[in-house]
Motif scaffolding. Sequence first.
Motif, short mmCIF file in Angstrom:
data_model
loop_
_atom_site.label_atom_id
_atom_site.label_comp_id
_atom_site.label_asym_id
_atom_site.label_seq_id
_atom_site.Cartn_x
_atom_site.Cartn_y
_atom_site.Cartn_z
N ARG A 81 71.74 60.15 -2.00
CA ARG A 81 72.74 60.22 -3.17
C ARG A 81 74.40 60.08 -2.40
O ARG A 81 75.17 59.28 -2.78
CB ARG A 81 72.66 61.08 -4.03
CG ARG A 81 71.84 60.51 -5.11
CD ARG A 81 71.99 61.61 -6.25
NE ARG A 81 71.52 62.81 -6.00
CZ ARG A 81 70.44 63.36 -6.87
NH1 ARG A 81 70.04 62.61 -7.65
NH2 ARG A 81 69.92 64.65 -6.54
N ALA A 82 74.37 60.93 -1.43
CA ALA A 82 75.73 61.27 -0.93
C ALA A 82 76.08 60.10 0.16
O ALA A 82 77.21 59.48 -0.10
CB ALA A 82 75.85 62.43 0.11
N TRP A 85 77.16 57.40 -2.26
CA TRP A 85 78.53 57.48 -2.54
C TRP A 85 79.57 57.04 -1.56
O TRP A 85 80.48 56.13 -1.99
CB TRP A 85 78.76 58.60 -3.01
CG TRP A 85 80.19 58.97 -3.33
CD1 TRP A 85 80.98 58.46 -4.51
CD2 TRP A 85 80.78 60.28 -3.00
NE1 TRP A 85 82.25 58.95 -4.34
CE2 TRP A 85 82.01 60.01 -3.57
CE3 TRP A 85 80.65 61.33 -2.12
CZ2 TRP A 85 83.20 61.04 -3.33
CZ3 TRP A 85 81.78 62.35 -1.72
CH2 TRP A 85 82.87 62.13 -2.65
N VAL A 86 79.42 57.38 -0.26
CA VAL A 86 80.18 57.17 0.89
C VAL A 86 80.30 55.62 0.86
O VAL A 86 81.17 54.98 0.91
CB VAL A 86 79.95 57.79 2.01
CG1 VAL A 86 80.53 57.37 3.09
CG2 VAL A 86 79.81 59.15 1.89
N GLY A 88 79.22 53.15 -0.87
CA GLY A 88 79.91 52.47 -2.07
C GLY A 88 81.38 52.49 -2.24
O GLY A 88 81.94 51.30 -2.47
N SER A 89 81.81 53.73 -1.87
CA SER A 89 83.37 53.89 -2.04
C SER A 89 84.16 53.20 -0.95
O SER A 89 85.36 52.80 -0.97
CB SER A 89 83.86 55.22 -2.24
OG SER A 89 82.85 55.73 -3.51
N PHE B 4 89.56 58.78 -1.65
CA PHE B 4 87.88 59.47 -1.29
C PHE B 4 88.10 60.60 -0.57
O PHE B 4 87.32 61.82 -1.12
CB PHE B 4 87.25 58.47 -0.50
CG PHE B 4 85.90 58.95 -0.28
CD1 PHE B 4 85.06 58.27 -1.11
CD2 PHE B 4 85.67 59.85 0.75
CE1 PHE B 4 83.66 58.73 -0.90
CE2 PHE B 4 84.40 60.26 0.95
CZ PHE B 4 83.38 59.54 0.34
N ASP B 78 85.64 55.30 -8.24
CA ASP B 78 85.33 56.36 -7.23
C ASP B 78 85.18 57.58 -7.86
O ASP B 78 84.26 58.26 -7.47
CB ASP B 78 86.71 56.38 -6.39
CG ASP B 78 86.57 55.61 -5.23
OD1 ASP B 78 85.56 54.82 -5.22
OD2 ASP B 78 87.40 55.89 -4.39
N ARG B 81 81.80 57.78 -9.75
CA ARG B 81 80.58 57.90 -8.86
C ARG B 81 80.43 59.24 -8.19
O ARG B 81 79.39 59.87 -8.29
CB ARG B 81 80.82 56.87 -7.60
CG ARG B 81 80.36 55.51 -7.95
CD ARG B 81 80.09 54.63 -6.37
NE ARG B 81 81.49 54.44 -6.14
CZ ARG B 81 81.95 52.96 -6.00
NH1 ARG B 81 81.14 51.83 -6.39
NH2 ARG B 81 83.26 52.61 -5.68
N ALA B 82 81.68 59.77 -7.89
CA ALA B 82 81.66 61.19 -7.50
C ALA B 82 81.10 62.04 -8.58
O ALA B 82 80.23 63.01 -8.11
CB ALA B 82 83.00 61.48 -6.96
N TRP B 85 77.46 62.01 -8.67
CA TRP B 85 76.79 62.64 -7.59
C TRP B 85 76.70 64.12 -7.87
O TRP B 85 75.54 64.44 -7.65
CB TRP B 85 77.54 62.12 -6.14
CG TRP B 85 77.15 62.76 -5.03
CD1 TRP B 85 75.71 63.02 -4.63
CD2 TRP B 85 77.81 63.64 -4.16
NE1 TRP B 85 75.75 63.86 -3.54
CE2 TRP B 85 76.94 64.09 -3.25
CE3 TRP B 85 79.25 63.88 -3.85
CZ2 TRP B 85 77.51 64.80 -2.19
CZ3 TRP B 85 79.61 64.61 -2.82
CH2 TRP B 85 78.57 65.10 -1.90
N SER B 89 73.32 66.09 -8.49
CA SER B 89 72.63 66.83 -7.42
C SER B 89 72.85 68.67 -7.93
O SER B 89 71.81 69.22 -7.25
CB SER B 89 73.54 66.78 -6.33
OG SER B 89 73.57 65.34 -5.51
#
Lengths: 138, 138
Positions: A81-82, A85-86, A88-89, B4, B78, B81-82, B85, B89
């Motif tokens: 997931r992380a 995120w990275v 994708g962004s 980010f 952004d 999405r964060a 996540w 999690s």
Amino acid sequence: MQQFLDIARALADENRLRALLALKDRELCVCQIMAMLCLAPSTVSKHMTVLKQAGLVDSVKRGRWVYYRLPDRATNPDVARALEWVFGSLQEEARIKDDANRLCCILCMTPEELFKKLVMDEGQGPRTGVALAPGPGE
Amino acid sequence: MQQFLDIARALADENRLRALLALKDRELCVCQIMAMLCLAPSTVSKHMTVLKQAGLVDSVKRGRWVYYRLPDRATNPDVARALEWVFGSLQEEARIKDDANRLCCILCMTPEELFKKLVMDEGQGPRTGVALAPGPGE
DNA sequence: GCTATAATTCGATGTGTGGCGAAATATAGG
DNA sequence: CCTATATTTCGCCACACATCGAATTATAGC
């Protein structure tokens, strides 16, 4: 929670993010990441250790070189997931694309050409032996 | 990139994560977050400022109280999405569920009951005036 | 207006982190 | 075995950050 914190802290540094993004399509050894980030070997080594502790990269030693790469997906959902995120962004980030271009040169050029380019780009000699040795890609 | 990094750094602290998760189903004012995290008001205020700068929370002032809450989705991809996540999690994390339970008590109990519970739980008096004032929920 | 309370800002302090160079470790090649 | 090279470990320094208490600001109620 600790796992998540390790990941979040690993992602909270620009140079580590650049290194991580550079591993998207290929594996890289420490000296190549050094050349891309323009950082000392000890610094890059520490950064990669942080990423590895967080589970965001794997490493393989082949000969004198240690190669870092993204971990196999499905290993850990938190990590997967992380990474989504990275990427994708940041994939479209200007800085990241520039890194990809420079990395292309680093991987393709002979050490002599790389040396000249570093001198021209930065108006000064390269750092501690960066790219002066015959890299692993040859 | 900067955006980010702001988000990643904001997420790289356990207490900020706990505060963020606590906002999932409700808005909270600073004094309630103080009681939940057992931190000084100045510390909580700074944490919430970091989260707000990263775009991870919004704030509204009503009377003497400043309420923090999750931002409207669709504001920033952004951030969205964060948050996905983080919640994906950590929602099932033991620590977070415990926070939710304690928060329930904090929101429901009278100040006197809360005081007694804090004393029993921690074997010592509560911190700087925590929960001794008639909270905004009454 | 005066007091009490919620929150923020400020100043101080201890801890964590990024960066480097130097030393140590590992390996390839004479 | 000796040297060169790739990486890591170690020691150090500067700076960022989590935390607190004290001072400040804003607001509600008398």
